[in-house]
Design a protein around this motif. Structure first.
Motif, PDB file in Angstrom:
ATOM      1  N   ILE A 162     -13.696  18.950  27.707  1.00 59.68           N
ATOM      2  CA  ILE A 162     -13.033  19.668  28.432  1.00 59.68           C
ATOM      3  C   ILE A 162     -13.086  19.474  29.916  1.00 59.68           C
ATOM      4  O   ILE A 162     -12.209  19.686  30.612  1.00 59.68           O
ATOM      5  CB  ILE A 162     -13.392  21.082  27.853  1.00 59.68           C
ATOM      6  CG1 ILE A 162     -12.809  21.295  26.441  1.00 59.68           C
ATOM      7  CG2 ILE A 162     -12.731  22.250  28.841  1.00 59.68           C
ATOM      8  CD1 ILE A 162     -13.398  22.912  26.051  1.00 59.68           C
ATOM      9  N   ASP A 163     -14.573  19.220  30.235  1.00 59.86           N
ATOM     10  CA  ASP A 163     -14.774  18.973  31.683  1.00 59.86           C
ATOM     11  C   ASP A 163     -13.718  17.746  32.445  1.00 59.86           C
ATOM     12  O   ASP A 163     -13.365  17.758  33.324  1.00 59.86           O
ATOM     13  CB  ASP A 163     -15.985  18.841  32.071  1.00 59.86           C
ATOM     14  CG  ASP A 163     -16.965  17.765  31.071  1.00 59.86           C
ATOM     15  OD1 ASP A 163     -16.179  17.313  30.189  1.00 59.86           O
ATOM     16  OD2 ASP A 163     -18.006  17.459  31.556  1.00 59.86           O
ATOM     17  N   THR A 164     -13.915  16.903  31.431  1.00 63.54           N
ATOM     18  CA  THR A 164     -13.340  15.472  31.683  1.00 63.54           C
ATOM     19  C   THR A 164     -11.714  15.927  31.936  1.00 63.54           C
ATOM     20  O   THR A 164     -10.880  15.509  32.812  1.00 63.54           O
ATOM     21  CB  THR A 164     -13.363  14.346  30.707  1.00 63.54           C
ATOM     22  OG1 THR A 164     -14.806  13.859  30.638  1.00 63.54           O
ATOM     23  CG2 THR A 164     -12.666  13.213  31.187  1.00 63.54           C
ATOM     24  N   LEU A 165     -11.119  16.403  30.874  1.00 64.70           N
ATOM     25  CA  LEU A 165      -9.668  16.965  30.752  1.00 64.70           C
ATOM     26  C   LEU A 165      -9.363  17.833  32.091  1.00 64.70           C
ATOM     27  O   LEU A 165      -8.230  17.501  32.672  1.00 64.70           O
ATOM     28  CB  LEU A 165      -9.288  17.586  29.749  1.00 64.70           C
ATOM     29  CG  LEU A 165      -9.415  16.956  28.373  1.00 64.70           C
ATOM     30  CD1 LEU A 165      -9.146  17.779  27.091  1.00 64.70           C
ATOM     31  CD2 LEU A 165      -8.122  15.896  28.182  1.00 64.70           C
ATOM     32  N   THR A 166      -9.995  18.670  32.273  1.00 65.77           N
ATOM     33  CA  THR A 166      -9.620  19.612  33.503  1.00 65.77           C
ATOM     34  C   THR A 166      -9.914  18.865  34.914  1.00 65.77           C
ATOM     35  O   THR A 166      -8.881  19.235  35.630  1.00 65.77           O
ATOM     36  CB  THR A 166     -10.511  20.840  33.619  1.00 65.77           C
ATOM     37  OG1 THR A 166     -12.096  20.435  33.906  1.00 65.77           O
ATOM     38  CG2 THR A 166     -10.396  21.985  32.492  1.00 65.77           C
TER      39      THR A 166
END
Length: 372
Positions: A162-166
């Motif tokens: 999720i951190d990469t996607l955001t």
């Protein structure tokens, strides 16, 4: 005929439930066939489930789906604008990625050929945490060009982290002065892991994303009575043994009360997505299906919390309408089962699978060489 550049947000078009094409791949089942895909797709279309998410990586899903869509039983009854096709680029095998502009373009054109379509509704960059972010941004640029050319309508990214996607969603908005149309995350809007809500959705909205797809409501088959799926490629599931044992205990507990863990997990994900969605921001659920029996079981579960008109189209409910359709006694029973399952999961609640993990070199896009 290719469509003109899309002007309507994808959130206005994408239904709340999407058929996952991984169910026609060697990763999920043994010996996927054209007959299987045709049977499932024909029945899904009859029941109003007409959005499909797949990937070139889910071999041979694109080819089987293309054969099914071209079959007279489907082609003579449904025009191309009556269904949605979503696929992915960048991931080739479990350990091979290619995000180069030439390959992205080649992959899209190959998907068009395999799926027998003149355009794709959505193309995602697949599993973006496995490659350098600059390569993802360049791949998005190519996909945006292909939107202008009429090959694609909407562009997105997919992955687990999720951190990469955001972070990538913010960078796309800054670099190209327009947001991504959609982000896809897997196995983090489930009974076992709800981190997509906790850590992702607000950030995606801030980055201008209007639509989020949450796939694997059963956490790639973890949340069911018969254990994780094992296809032709063997047991690839990332769940550690402790989590598998806890999931089995939860499945047995739910079964003893006359329920199915798979049905409970799917209901949970759909209800959670419905409670979050609004007119300008949608969270859709992608559910993997391998057979007509599984399809009908999943849709029976979905009908408890979603509306469908005349068997033709799955509809969004009002923000608070879906839970009420269960009736108060059913809601209380459902909530008690959810709490019991999450109590059984204990320390494994909100556990994240390692992705890509210490054994992967992101800069080189390959497994770490342990011989050094």
């Amino acid at each position: 005929m290719r469509p003109s550049r899309a002007t309507m947000p994808l959130s206005r078009l994408l239904p709340p439930l999407i058929l996952g094409g991984a169910g026609f791949s060697h990763q999920i089942i043994s010996n996927p066939t054209s007959a299987q895909a045709l049977q499932v797709l024909k029945r899904a279309f009859q029941l109003g489930l007409r959005a499909i998410d797949t990937s070139a990586y889910y071999h041979p899903s694109e080819m089987l789906l293309g054969d099914a869509l071209a079959h007279p039983d489907i082609a003579s009854n449904y025009t191309r604008d009556q269904y949605i096709l979503m696929t992915k680029v960048g991931r080739i095998t479990a350990t091979q990625f290619d995000y180069s502009p030439a390959w992205v373009r080649n992959s899209v054109m190959r998907s068009l050929e395999r799926l027998r379509s003149e355009y794709l509704d959505v193309v995602f960059c697949h599993d973006v945490e496995f490659v350098p972010e600059e390569e993802v941004l360049e791949a998005v640029r190519v996909l945006l060009e292909m939107v202008d050319e009429g090959h694609i309508k909407y562009v997105g990214i997919s992955g687990y982290r999720i951190d990469t996607l955001t972070r990538i969603a913010r960078r796309v908005q800054e670099k190209y002065s327009r947001p991504l149309d959609v982000v896809q995350n897997w196995a983090q809007l489930t009974l076992q892991n709800d981190r997509l809500v906790q850590e992702g959705l607000a950030a995606f909205r801030e980055a201008g994303v209007s639509c989020v797809c949450s796939s694997s409501p059963l956490a790639i088959g973890l949340l069911r009575s018969n254990g994780v799926p094992v296809g032709d490629l063997g047991d690839f599931h990332p769940a550690p043994q402790g989590l598998r044992c806890a999931a089995k205990e939860a499945a047995d507990y739910v079964a003893a009360r006359g329920e199915s863990l798979a049905a409970l997990a799917l209901r949970y994900s759909i209800l959670r997505a419905q409670s979050i969605s609004a007119s300008n921001f949608r969270v859709a659920i992608i559910t993997g299906i391998t057979s007509i029996a599984e399809l009908e079981e999943n849709l029976d579960t979905a009908r408890q919390v979603l509306r469908v008109t005349g068997g033709q189209r799955w509809l969004w409910t009002a923000d608070d309408a879906a839970p009420a359709e269960l009736g108060q006694p059913k809601i209380e029973e459902y909530e008690a089962l959810v709490k019991s399952v999450q109590d059984i999961l204990g320390v494994w609640k909100d556990y994240c699978f390692p992705s890509p993990g210490d054994g992967w070199d992101v800069a080189r896009k390959r497994p770490v060489d342990t011989r050094l």
